[in-house]
Motif scaffolding. Sequence first.
Motif, PDB file in Angstrom:
ATOM      1  N   SER A   1       3.746  -5.507  -8.879  1.00  0.00           N
ATOM      2  CA  SER A   1       3.021  -4.678  -7.922  1.00  0.00           C
ATOM      3  C   SER A   1       2.224  -5.542  -6.955  1.00  0.00           C
ATOM      4  O   SER A   1       2.245  -5.311  -5.730  1.00  0.00           O
ATOM      5  CB  SER A   1       2.079  -3.728  -8.662  1.00  0.00           C
ATOM      6  OG  SER A   1       1.317  -2.950  -7.755  1.00  0.00           O
ATOM      7  N   HIS A   2       1.539  -6.561  -7.478  1.00  0.00           N
ATOM      8  CA  HIS A   2       0.772  -7.473  -6.624  1.00  0.00           C
ATOM      9  C   HIS A   2       1.700  -8.209  -5.647  1.00  0.00           C
ATOM     10  O   HIS A   2       1.377  -8.355  -4.462  1.00  0.00           O
ATOM     11  CB  HIS A   2       0.014  -8.497  -7.472  1.00  0.00           C
ATOM     12  CG  HIS A   2      -1.142  -7.941  -8.228  1.00  0.00           C
ATOM     13  ND1 HIS A   2      -1.895  -6.875  -7.778  1.00  0.00           N
ATOM     14  CD2 HIS A   2      -1.686  -8.310  -9.433  1.00  0.00           C
ATOM     15  CE1 HIS A   2      -2.848  -6.610  -8.644  1.00  0.00           C
ATOM     16  NE2 HIS A   2      -2.744  -7.464  -9.655  1.00  0.00           N
ATOM     17  N   VAL A   3       2.827  -8.698  -6.156  1.00  0.00           N
ATOM     18  CA  VAL A   3       3.780  -9.419  -5.295  1.00  0.00           C
ATOM     19  C   VAL A   3       4.277  -8.505  -4.181  1.00  0.00           C
ATOM     20  O   VAL A   3       4.330  -8.895  -3.007  1.00  0.00           O
ATOM     21  CB  VAL A   3       4.963  -9.965  -6.116  1.00  0.00           C
ATOM     22  CG1 VAL A   3       6.056 -10.500  -5.181  1.00  0.00           C
ATOM     23  CG2 VAL A   3       4.508 -11.060  -7.063  1.00  0.00           C
ATOM     24  N   GLY A   4       4.611  -7.266  -4.530  1.00  0.00           N
ATOM     25  CA  GLY A   4       5.059  -6.311  -3.516  1.00  0.00           C
ATOM     26  C   GLY A   4       3.995  -6.058  -2.463  1.00  0.00           C
ATOM     27  O   GLY A   4       4.300  -5.978  -1.264  1.00  0.00           O
ATOM     28  N   ASN A   5       2.738  -5.953  -2.895  1.00  0.00           N
ATOM     29  CA  ASN A   5       1.638  -5.742  -1.952  1.00  0.00           C
ATOM     30  C   ASN A   5       1.467  -6.945  -1.024  1.00  0.00           C
ATOM     31  O   ASN A   5       1.231  -6.790   0.183  1.00  0.00           O
ATOM     32  CB  ASN A   5       0.332  -5.487  -2.700  1.00  0.00           C
ATOM     33  CG  ASN A   5       0.315  -4.140  -3.387  1.00  0.00           C
ATOM     34  OD1 ASN A   5       1.081  -3.239  -3.039  1.00  0.00           O
ATOM     35  ND2 ASN A   5      -0.559  -3.988  -4.379  1.00  0.00           N
ATOM     36  N   VAL A   6       1.559  -8.154  -1.594  1.00  0.00           N
ATOM     37  CA  VAL A   6       1.423  -9.366  -0.788  1.00  0.00           C
ATOM     38  C   VAL A   6       2.515  -9.422   0.278  1.00  0.00           C
ATOM     39  O   VAL A   6       2.242  -9.650   1.467  1.00  0.00           O
ATOM     40  CB  VAL A   6       1.495 -10.629  -1.684  1.00  0.00           C
ATOM     41  CG1 VAL A   6       1.639 -11.879  -0.821  1.00  0.00           C
ATOM     42  CG2 VAL A   6       0.241 -10.728  -2.549  1.00  0.00           C
ATOM     43  N   LEU A   7       3.752  -9.196  -0.139  1.00  0.00           N
ATOM     44  CA  LEU A   7       4.864  -9.254   0.816  1.00  0.00           C
ATOM     45  C   LEU A   7       4.714  -8.183   1.893  1.00  0.00           C
ATOM     46  O   LEU A   7       4.923  -8.443   3.083  1.00  0.00           O
ATOM     47  CB  LEU A   7       6.196  -9.077   0.080  1.00  0.00           C
ATOM     48  CG  LEU A   7       6.556 -10.121  -0.976  1.00  0.00           C
ATOM     49  CD1 LEU A   7       7.949  -9.839  -1.551  1.00  0.00           C
ATOM     50  CD2 LEU A   7       6.505 -11.532  -0.409  1.00  0.00           C
ATOM     51  N   GLY A   8       4.342  -6.973   1.474  1.00  0.00           N
ATOM     52  CA  GLY A   8       4.214  -5.875   2.427  1.00  0.00           C
ATOM     53  C   GLY A   8       3.084  -6.081   3.422  1.00  0.00           C
ATOM     54  O   GLY A   8       3.256  -5.903   4.631  1.00  0.00           O
ATOM     55  N   LYS A   9       1.911  -6.479   2.936  1.00  0.00           N
ATOM     56  CA  LYS A   9       0.759  -6.649   3.818  1.00  0.00           C
ATOM     57  C   LYS A   9       0.945  -7.800   4.802  1.00  0.00           C
ATOM     58  O   LYS A   9       0.444  -7.751   5.933  1.00  0.00           O
ATOM     59  CB  LYS A   9      -0.503  -6.889   2.981  1.00  0.00           C
ATOM     60  CG  LYS A   9      -1.009  -5.655   2.249  1.00  0.00           C
ATOM     61  CD  LYS A   9      -2.307  -5.952   1.502  1.00  0.00           C
ATOM     62  CE  LYS A   9      -2.854  -4.722   0.815  1.00  0.00           C
ATOM     63  NZ  LYS A   9      -4.137  -4.995   0.106  1.00  0.00           N
ATOM     64  N   LEU A  10       1.634  -8.856   4.368  1.00  0.00           N
ATOM     65  CA  LEU A  10       1.812 -10.030   5.224  1.00  0.00           C
ATOM     66  C   LEU A  10       3.122  -9.986   6.009  1.00  0.00           C
ATOM     67  O   LEU A  10       3.395 -10.890   6.799  1.00  0.00           O
ATOM     68  CB  LEU A  10       1.754 -11.310   4.378  1.00  0.00           C
ATOM     69  CG  LEU A  10       0.421 -11.565   3.667  1.00  0.00           C
ATOM     70  CD1 LEU A  10       0.504 -12.839   2.841  1.00  0.00           C
ATOM     71  CD2 LEU A  10      -0.730 -11.647   4.670  1.00  0.00           C
ATOM     72  N   GLY A  11       3.919  -8.948   5.793  1.00  0.00           N
ATOM     73  CA  GLY A  11       5.177  -8.825   6.528  1.00  0.00           C
ATOM     74  C   GLY A  11       6.180  -9.902   6.158  1.00  0.00           C
ATOM     75  O   GLY A  11       6.925 -10.390   7.014  1.00  0.00           O
TER      76      GLY A  11
END
Length: 231
Positions: free
Chosen positions: A191-201
């Motif tokens: 979940s954290h990895v997905g958030n990082v990728l999504g927020k930073l594009g």
Amino acid sequence: MTIRVVVADDQELVRSGFAMILDVQEDIEVVAEVGDGAAAVEAVARLAPDVVLLDIRMPVLDGIEACRRISAGGACRTVMLTTFDSDEYVYEALHAGASGFLLKDVRRDDLVHAVRVVAAGESLLAPSVARRLIEEYTAVTARPAGARALSEDRLEVLTARERETLLHLGRGLSNAEIAAALTVSEHTVKSHVGNVLGKLGLRDRIQAVICAYETGLIAAGSLAAGSPSGE
């Protein structure tokens, strides 16, 4: 579901060897073997494979430009084939959209694993290539002319835990290793990895590694030996 693969390498023995290894797998089908980058781009457009293996150095059109065109043109994911000591273009290939790197002397099982990992939407770097190449080619002094630099301000969108996750991604830790470091479950890490990728594009874990270096979250040359892996 069968994973459809194109193998592109100007060395016939390498190309046919990889194709033979992959084609005997029940879940993998090699749909084309080609000897240059232009033929690879054409084969991907015509056959719509899931994964293409691209040699970095090929005639007519090199692997980097082929990767860039393939990445821009659709959903096919690319794995670059490299000889560790001679390829100074790895940084460029990362930005061209490569989802993984393998040495040409990769073991049979690692080749098959890499194709499956990349086809599943993850990224992968050959262990003996990853750390040294990432540090060398994301260092300011090694960036190609015109490469974009990122400001650390970009990371302000991340929570403290997401920033920690990016730090561990940059160090090459797998999800299981990050979970142990943060004392959380692997599900939480995903979940954290997905958030990082999504927020930073960011497209995948490889781009996250680059981001960790380019924003200064990790200083090139500062880490102990280790190796990123796909998970």
